[in-house]
Design a protein around this motif. Structure first.
Motif, PDB file in Angstrom:
ATOM      1  N   MET A 165       3.907   9.285   0.114  1.00  0.00           N
ATOM      2  CA  MET A 165       4.034  10.442   0.987  1.00  0.00           C
ATOM      3  C   MET A 165       4.780  10.012   2.238  1.00  0.00           C
ATOM      4  O   MET A 165       4.988   8.821   2.477  1.00  0.00           O
ATOM      5  N   ARG A 166       5.184  10.999   3.027  1.00  0.00           N
ATOM      6  CA  ARG A 166       5.875  10.699   4.277  1.00  0.00           C
ATOM      7  C   ARG A 166       5.004   9.858   5.194  1.00  0.00           C
ATOM      8  O   ARG A 166       5.476   8.977   5.905  1.00  0.00           O
ATOM      9  N   CYS A 167       3.702  10.148   5.196  1.00  0.00           N
ATOM     10  CA  CYS A 167       2.775   9.431   6.062  1.00  0.00           C
ATOM     11  C   CYS A 167       1.384   9.504   5.456  1.00  0.00           C
ATOM     12  O   CYS A 167       1.168  10.179   4.449  1.00  0.00           O
ATOM     13  N   ALA A 168       0.434   8.797   6.057  1.00  0.00           N
ATOM     14  CA  ALA A 168      -0.948   8.875   5.596  1.00  0.00           C
ATOM     15  C   ALA A 168      -1.423  10.320   5.679  1.00  0.00           C
ATOM     16  O   ALA A 168      -1.128  11.016   6.654  1.00  0.00           O
ATOM     17  N   PRO A 169      -2.163  10.814   4.658  1.00  0.00           N
ATOM     18  CA  PRO A 169      -2.551  12.224   4.621  1.00  0.00           C
ATOM     19  C   PRO A 169      -3.256  12.715   5.880  1.00  0.00           C
ATOM     20  O   PRO A 169      -2.986  13.830   6.334  1.00  0.00           O
ATOM     21  N   HIS A 170      -4.112  11.893   6.482  1.00  0.00           N
ATOM     22  CA  HIS A 170      -4.849  12.352   7.659  1.00  0.00           C
ATOM     23  C   HIS A 170      -3.974  12.383   8.912  1.00  0.00           C
ATOM     24  O   HIS A 170      -4.408  12.877   9.961  1.00  0.00           O
ATOM     25  N   MET A 171      -2.737  11.884   8.798  1.00  0.00           N
ATOM     26  CA  MET A 171      -1.813  11.892   9.935  1.00  0.00           C
ATOM     27  C   MET A 171      -0.781  13.011   9.844  1.00  0.00           C
ATOM     28  O   MET A 171       0.059  13.172  10.727  1.00  0.00           O
ATOM     29  N   GLY A 172      -0.852  13.799   8.779  1.00  0.00           N
ATOM     30  CA  GLY A 172       0.211  14.756   8.495  1.00  0.00           C
ATOM     31  C   GLY A 172       0.500  15.767   9.583  1.00  0.00           C
ATOM     32  O   GLY A 172       1.656  16.121   9.819  1.00  0.00           O
ATOM     33  N   MET A 173      -0.532  16.279  10.256  1.00  0.00           N
ATOM     34  CA  MET A 173      -0.331  17.320  11.268  1.00  0.00           C
ATOM     35  C   MET A 173       0.099  16.765  12.619  1.00  0.00           C
ATOM     36  O   MET A 173       0.380  17.532  13.541  1.00  0.00           O
ATOM     37  N   ILE A 174       0.150  15.451  12.746  1.00  0.00           N
ATOM     38  CA  ILE A 174       0.469  14.823  14.030  1.00  0.00           C
ATOM     39  C   ILE A 174       1.963  14.534  14.117  1.00  0.00           C
ATOM     40  O   ILE A 174       2.533  13.929  13.203  1.00  0.00           O
ATOM     41  N   LYS A 175       2.595  14.957  15.197  1.00  0.00           N
ATOM     42  CA  LYS A 175       4.020  14.660  15.381  1.00  0.00           C
ATOM     43  C   LYS A 175       4.112  13.335  16.125  1.00  0.00           C
ATOM     44  O   LYS A 175       4.244  13.286  17.351  1.00  0.00           O
ATOM     45  N   SER A 176       4.019  12.268  15.352  1.00  0.00           N
ATOM     46  CA  SER A 176       3.958  10.917  15.918  1.00  0.00           C
ATOM     47  C   SER A 176       5.091  10.058  15.367  1.00  0.00           C
ATOM     48  O   SER A 176       5.485  10.208  14.197  1.00  0.00           O
ATOM     49  N   GLY A 177       5.599   9.169  16.215  1.00  0.00           N
ATOM     50  CA  GLY A 177       6.714   8.326  15.818  1.00  0.00           C
ATOM     51  C   GLY A 177       6.438   7.503  14.573  1.00  0.00           C
ATOM     52  O   GLY A 177       7.334   7.288  13.750  1.00  0.00           O
ATOM     53  N   GLY A 178       5.204   7.055  14.413  1.00  0.00           N
ATOM     54  CA  GLY A 178       4.861   6.231  13.259  1.00  0.00           C
ATOM     55  C   GLY A 178       5.077   6.941  11.938  1.00  0.00           C
ATOM     56  O   GLY A 178       5.416   6.304  10.928  1.00  0.00           O
ATOM     57  N   ASN A 179       4.893   8.259  11.928  1.00  0.00           N
ATOM     58  CA  ASN A 179       5.115   9.020  10.701  1.00  0.00           C
ATOM     59  C   ASN A 179       6.577   8.991  10.279  1.00  0.00           C
ATOM     60  O   ASN A 179       6.900   8.936   9.088  1.00  0.00           O
ATOM     61  N   TYR A 180       7.466   9.041  11.256  1.00  0.00           N
ATOM     62  CA  TYR A 180       8.887   9.000  10.951  1.00  0.00           C
ATOM     63  C   TYR A 180       9.287   7.592  10.497  1.00  0.00           C
ATOM     64  O   TYR A 180      10.054   7.432   9.550  1.00  0.00           O
ATOM     65  N   ALA A 181       8.754   6.588  11.166  1.00  0.00           N
ATOM     66  CA  ALA A 181       9.074   5.214  10.797  1.00  0.00           C
ATOM     67  C   ALA A 181       8.604   4.890   9.377  1.00  0.00           C
ATOM     68  O   ALA A 181       9.290   4.179   8.633  1.00  0.00           O
ATOM     69  N   SER A 182       7.443   5.417   8.991  1.00  0.00           N
ATOM     70  CA  SER A 182       6.900   5.091   7.670  1.00  0.00           C
ATOM     71  C   SER A 182       7.728   5.676   6.536  1.00  0.00           C
ATOM     72  O   SER A 182       7.651   5.202   5.396  1.00  0.00           O
ATOM     73  N   SER A 183       8.541   6.703   6.827  1.00  0.00           N
ATOM     74  CA  SER A 183       9.369   7.297   5.774  1.00  0.00           C
ATOM     75  C   SER A 183      10.760   6.667   5.693  1.00  0.00           C
ATOM     76  O   SER A 183      11.510   6.942   4.747  1.00  0.00           O
ATOM     77  N   LEU A 184      11.105   5.818   6.653  1.00  0.00           N
ATOM     78  CA  LEU A 184      12.453   5.260   6.679  1.00  0.00           C
ATOM     79  C   LEU A 184      12.801   4.381   5.482  1.00  0.00           C
ATOM     80  O   LEU A 184      13.909   4.496   4.938  1.00  0.00           O
ATOM     81  N   PRO A 185      11.922   3.489   5.016  1.00  0.00           N
ATOM     82  CA  PRO A 185      12.297   2.665   3.858  1.00  0.00           C
ATOM     83  C   PRO A 185      12.676   3.497   2.635  1.00  0.00           C
ATOM     84  O   PRO A 185      13.679   3.217   1.973  1.00  0.00           O
ATOM     85  N   SER A 186      11.895   4.551   2.336  1.00  0.00           N
ATOM     86  CA  SER A 186      12.215   5.417   1.195  1.00  0.00           C
ATOM     87  C   SER A 186      13.563   6.100   1.394  1.00  0.00           C
ATOM     88  O   SER A 186      14.362   6.223   0.459  1.00  0.00           O
ATOM     89  N   MET A 187      13.826   6.548   2.610  1.00  0.00           N
ATOM     90  CA  MET A 187      15.075   7.251   2.892  1.00  0.00           C
ATOM     91  C   MET A 187      16.276   6.315   2.775  1.00  0.00           C
ATOM     92  O   MET A 187      17.310   6.677   2.195  1.00  0.00           O
TER      93      MET A 187
END
Length: 331
Positions: A165-187
């Motif tokens: 997933m783009r980020c950990a499920p419990h972090m989905g509603m949070i607009k946090s930089g870590g969520n964007y960073a965690s999706s970068l390798p897949s992208m």
């Protein structure tokens, strides 16, 4: 051409939380932040942000789009990250003050002033991996931006990814930089291997979101997107587009959308797919890549309904259509 979001106004506004109260907001140079190397944000990613825009109307007035919803979401992000609670009214005043100060920097349409409120944990305590920061910094940064589609509106290529997933499920509603960073390798992998522009995450075979946008499928009078839950970002642009679609009498369906149904509907002439977000409003999707095969969405080119909905929203933002939903705040 200057890259989107790389030019900043010389000043920003900030307020600090000292563990008991927020300081009076002050205008400072935009490059003035200093942080202790042990600041909580640098080690434990206690940070969230928002992205919204101000627009210049023909009468010269400056209007901010859906500021209330962005502030509400930032308060939610701060709460879910256990950052100090923000003062929503104070943040509104900060946004209005700094935007008004640089009103002359707001470009004519289709340009705009991109507004980036940011909240970070500042307590110097590297021993607090399992505890929140008691102090924080809230600032509002401004970036004048041009037309997102200045190079032309081209249809994107999306790689459908079932594992992860783009980020950990419990972090989905949070607009946090870590969520964007965690999706970068897949992208980055998708770009290198199949020349995809973005990854469309489909956990358990159900269409969710990309690394930086919500996903919408348009099939005739139907517009389909995943129902809101806690696992992905509740986009303000998504909400705005769905509201306008309902105004047009479209059948808005917020529900599960399987990969199988997505590919089946995409093969139909006239079907459109699009990504929604603050920067582009709507960015058309022309190709889906799944299990080594490419699937064309409709004609494979930007579709008329995507363009119509984007124009409807732009017309409200630019003051060319009546703001019937009360989305604009004049500075």
């Amino acid at each position: 051409m200057t890259a989107f979001g790389t030019v900043f106004t010389p000043e920003m506004i900030l307020s600090r939380y000292d563990g008991a109260q927020w300081s009076t907001p002050e205008i400072v140079p935009s490059d003035s932040i200093t942080l202790h190397p042990g600041a909580h944000v640098l080690h434990y990613a206690s940070t969230c942000f928002e992205g919204l825009k101000a627009f210049r109307h023909a009468d010269g007035s400056i209007n901010i789009f859906r500021m209330d919803r962005n502030i509400q979401r930032m308060a939610q992000s701060s709460r879910l990250l256990s950052l100090p609670a923000i003062d929503e009214k104070q943040l509104e005043q900060m946004i209005v003050e700094i935007t008004g100060r640089f009103a002359s920097e707001v470009p004519e349409p289709p340009g705009s002033l991109y507004i980036r409120p940011t909240h970070i944990g500042t307590e110097p305590a590297i021993g607090k991996a399992a505890a929140p920061s008691s102090t924080s910094l809230l600032y509002v940064l401004l970036s004048p931006v041009g037309d997102y589609f200045s190079g032309g509106s081209t249809a994107l290529r999306l790689l459908l990814k079932e594992d992860g997933m783009r980020c950990a499920p419990h972090m989905g509603m949070i607009k946090s930089g870590g969520n964007y960073a965690s999706s970068l390798p897949s992208m980055m992998e998708a770009r290198a291997e199949v020349k995809a522009d973005q990854v469309l995450y489909c956990p358990d075979g159900q269409v969710q979101e990309t690394g930086a946008a919500n996903f919408l499928l348009i099939d005739g009078n139907e517009i389909i997107t995943r129902a809101l839950d806690s696992t992905f970002l509740h986009g303000v642009t998504r909400d705005s587009v769905l509201t306008l679609a309902r105004d047009l009498g479209m059948d808005v369906q917020e529900r599960d959308l399987s990969i199988e149904e997505l590919l089946e509907r995409s093969a139909k002439p006239g079907t459109e797919a699009t990504l929604s977000g603050t920067a582009a409003v709507l960015a058309p999707v022309g190709t889906l890549i799944y299990e080594g095969k490419e699937y064309t969405v409709g004609s494979g080119k930007p579709g008329p309904m995507t363009a119509k909905l984007r124009q409807m929203m732009n017309d409200i933002q630019w003051g060319r259509s009546e703001d019937t939903h009360g989305w604009l705040t004049q500075v």
